[in-house]
Design an enzyme around this catalytic site. Structure first.
Site, PDB file in Angstrom:
ATOM      1  N   GLU A 102       0.643  -1.000   0.100  1.00 21.45           N
ATOM      2  CA  GLU A 102      -0.141   0.086  -0.133  1.00 21.45           C
ATOM      3  C   GLU A 102       0.620   0.994  -0.482  1.00 21.45           C
ATOM      4  O   GLU A 102       0.445   2.771  -0.486  1.00 21.45           O
ATOM      5  CB  GLU A 102      -0.776   0.190   1.699  1.00 21.45           C
ATOM      6  CG  GLU A 102      -2.425  -0.522   1.044  1.00 21.45           C
ATOM      7  CD  GLU A 102      -2.809  -1.176   2.271  1.00 21.45           C
ATOM      8  OE1 GLU A 102      -4.543  -1.223   2.034  1.00 21.45           O
ATOM      9  OE2 GLU A 102      -1.894  -1.707   3.224  1.00 21.45           O
ATOM     10  N   GLU A 122      -3.919  -9.661   3.410  1.00 20.69           N
ATOM     11  CA  GLU A 122      -5.122  -9.318   4.632  1.00 20.69           C
ATOM     12  C   GLU A 122      -6.296 -10.089   4.675  1.00 20.69           C
ATOM     13  O   GLU A 122      -6.661 -10.192   6.160  1.00 20.69           O
ATOM     14  CB  GLU A 122      -5.399  -7.863   4.425  1.00 20.69           C
ATOM     15  CG  GLU A 122      -4.346  -6.732   5.107  1.00 20.69           C
ATOM     16  CD  GLU A 122      -4.002  -6.308   3.703  1.00 20.69           C
ATOM     17  OE1 GLU A 122      -2.537  -5.271   4.011  1.00 20.69           O
ATOM     18  OE2 GLU A 122      -4.086  -7.007   2.791  1.00 20.69           O
TER      19      GLU A 122
END
Length: 675
Positions: A102, A122
């Site tokens: 990210e 995730e």
């Protein structure tokens, strides 16, 4: 400092230095903000972000997830990064996972080393990317590819990243390349929205119903990625953050974190034992049937030279065919390249008898479950092999101490209980006999690491950890049948709970003849249903076209009226009044039975920790990972004493309050306190 900032000819170089994996902690997040403020103050012309060592950033510090969020939050840090007015380049010198990727997505450009692995895993922790992943990734690679990366949670290579548009350049020295790379003028958060892809969204929703049944995060991730095509970026990021914070405190996220740390602990357990002086290079497997061939194949894939021993030429021919089939499957499925397949095949050889056995570091017997047969094999191996060869049994149930008792040196003997198919299933029960030496256990852990297995140490008892719990599971399922349930009801209830298969369809898959043999070996205790099906009707499961279910020529299962009649007749013979069992009652009875057996296993010292039992049940028996394993699930149910007491009142022969649970409850402790 966990974040270091230097300047070189107008370029700011920000290095994340939080060894060994450069995980994103609160200190790292604060350091990133301070560094960006300094970059602006110094008037740098470009910013390059990299990681110290051989890792870019391997994600967030998962230990923070169990605590309240601490500012600054990564989404706020990356909002600042994504709007910097100068070129920003992620020089991904190694793995970039989760929050690490990210960070890269919030940069204008991404340069990756050839060995870098990139991913957003995730969902495997019950979460979704919470710092822009669901919104910024599809703006680079499109909805379909973003869904594959985020929902499946698998990492991709740098080359694949470049092919899909995630990576701008693959370079041996990403930092050197970043210093001169011509970054685009467009600010990261001004990228256009992706095109909508309803077909990809629908297909992924269908996929998660099959692969991720019961899990919450995958569907939320799909909806967020889909929304990136229609929502303004700021609104999409706000929705993503809200979903992330909700999932962060969910029971599923807590359960999956528990499994994550339990797996990490299991991998490190080998440090408790002496490290082998040298890695294993040679092995012998006695028995080339389905299990033996699968073990031999797994060893050969890991680089060992393997000799498969059979009793005669015909059996050796069948073993060779089994091995060739496994290699062919590996190549056809893409797990092996053609050249790797040839290399694996070259490391496998067959042999008839024991007279010409080559020296080996390890010998594993994988014969059928008969103590006399296994003892005879061990005697042959001991006579033919060097004194330092480790002698292992793949028995699923039998007494490892008794098997070792005939050896001159029982310290080199242990159980290595692989699960079928051995080259796919991750669990390896390492069965420690009374005389097993620490050095032998150290070698077993080293082998497990090399094979990519999840190792769990078990003491000696009938069935060890997993099969002993499985026996209690099946006994309770059979008891429910004679009290009023039918096989399809029990199977459906346990699938609804999250098990990969129900107990009766699973038993049909493995074979009722195997269950029958175990029942006879144990003296025939329990409800006599398997005995009736095997002895009276020769129903052996799928292999005979009939077991608990009837099977047509295509292998499709159907409820059996004959089985229903046998069940009702057995109920009558036992003088039991049949009742109705809703799914939740079935699940409660079966899980309480399993928990009780697991508590006894802990009390007896067969398993060292509750989390070991969790790993066994998840990786060996299809227990839902998102429930955290059997013992984590037990803790989630609260104080169970009243439930067991109620069962004991109606059936005192089968039920008691587990002494371990009683002691823990009296002290105000949970099973997790024993980990």
């Amino acid at each position: 400092m966990s974040v270091n900032l230097t300047f070189q000819d107008g370029t700011a170089i920000l290095t994340i230095d939080n060894p060994p994996l450069n995980l994103i902690s609160a200190e790292v997040r604060a350091g990133l903000l301070r560094a960006m403020a300094e970059v602006t103050a110094q008037g740098a012309k470009r910013l390059v972000i990299t990681g110290a060592g051989t890792v870019f950033v391997a994600g967030a510090d998962a230990t923070e997830f169990g605590r309240p969020p601490v500012a600054p939050h990564l989404n706020d840090v990356l909002a600042e990064l994504a709007t910097l007015p100068i070129p920003t380049i992620a020089a991904m010198n190694g793995t970039a996972l989760g929050g690490g990727l990210e960070i890269a997505l919030a940069c204008r450009s991404r340069i990756a080393a050839p060995a870098a692995q990139l991913g957003l895993p995730e969902v495997t922790l019950g979460l979704i990317p919470g710092a822009g992943g669901t919104q910024r990734l599809p703006r680079l690679v499109g909805i379909k590819v973003a869904l594959e990366m985020i929902v499946e949670g698998k990492a991709i290579s740098a080359a694949k990243g470049q092919a899909i548009g995630l990576v701008d350049l693959v370079a041996n020295d990403p930092m050197a390349a970043a210093l001169t790379f011509d970054a685009p003028a467009v600010i990261a958060d001004q990228r256009p929205a992706p095109s909508a892809d309803a077909e990809a969204v629908q297909a992924m929703h269908a996929q998660i119903k099959r692969r991720f049944a019961g899990q919450i995060a995958p569907a939320i991730a799909i909806d967020l990625v889909s929304s990136s095509a229609t929502l303004p970026l700021a609104e999409g990021l706000t929705q993503e953050r809200a979903a992330f914070l909700t999932l962060r405190t969910s029971p599923q996220a807590a359960a999956l974190r528990h499994v994550f740390f339990a797996e990490r602990a299991a991998a490190n357990r080998g440090r408790d034992y002496p490290k082998p002086l040298h890695p294993m290079t040679t092995a012998i497997v006695v028995g080339g049937g389905n299990m033996g061939a699968s073990i031999a194949y797994a060893l050969a894939v890991a680089g060992l030279e393997v000799t498969v021993v059979e009793r005669d030429a015909a059996a050796a021919g069948r073993a060779e065919a089994n091995l060739n089939k496994l290699v062919d499957q590996g190549v056809s499925r893409g797990s092996l390249s053609a050249s790797e397949g040839l290399a694996v095949q070259s490391r496998l050889r067959g042999l008839v008898g024991y007279s010409a056995l080559p020296p080996a570091d390890l010998a594993i017997e994988a014969a059928f479950e008969d103590m006399g047969v296994k003892q005879a094999i061990f005697a042959e191996l001991e006579a033919a092999l060097p004194a330092q060869t480790i002698l292992a049994t793949n028995t699923s149930y039998l007494d490892v101490n008794l098997l070792a008792s005939g050896l001159k040196d029982p310290s080199r003997c242990l159980g290595l209980h692989f699960f079928s198919p051995a080259h796919i299933m991750k669990l390896l029960e390492i069965v420690k006999g009374d005389a097993t030496a620490p050095q032998t256990l150290g070698a077993a852990f080293a082998l497990a690491r090399r094979l990519g297995k999840v190792p769990v140490v078990s003491g000696v008892c009938d069935g060890f950890i997993g099969n002993r719990i499985l026996m209690r599971y099946r006994q309770e399922a059979n008891r429910l049948l004679v009290e009023g349930a039918l096989p399809d009801q029990v199977d459906a209830a346990m699938r609804g709970f999250g098990m990969a298969m129900g107990p009766f369809e699973a038993q049909d898959m493995s074979g009722l003849d195997i269950a029958y043999a175990n029942i006879k070996r144990q003296g025939g205790a329990g409800v006599p249903l398997v005995e009736r099906l095997v002895e009276d009707y020769q129903r052996l499961g799928r292999k005979s076209g009939a077991g608990w279910y009837d099977y047509d020529a295509g292998g499709r299962a159907a409820d059996s009226s004959l089985v229903a009649d046998v069940i009702r007749a057995t109920s009558e013979a036992l003088h039991l009044t049949r009742g109705d069992f809703p799914a939740d009652a079935i699940v409660e009875r079966i899980t309480l039975a399993m928990i009780a057996e697991a508590c006894a296993i802990l009390d007896e010292g067969i398993a060292g920790r509750p989390q070991d039992i969790d790993l066994v049940m998840i990786h060996g028996y299809g227990f839902p990972r998102w429930r955290g394993g059997l013992m984590h699930h037990a803790d989630s149910l609260g104080d169970l004493r009243d439930r067991y007491s109620a069962l004991a009142e109606t059936d005192p022969k089968s039920w008691v309050v587990p002494p371990l649970l009683r002691r823990l409850a009296d002290r105000g402790q949970s099973l997790a306190s024993l980990n």
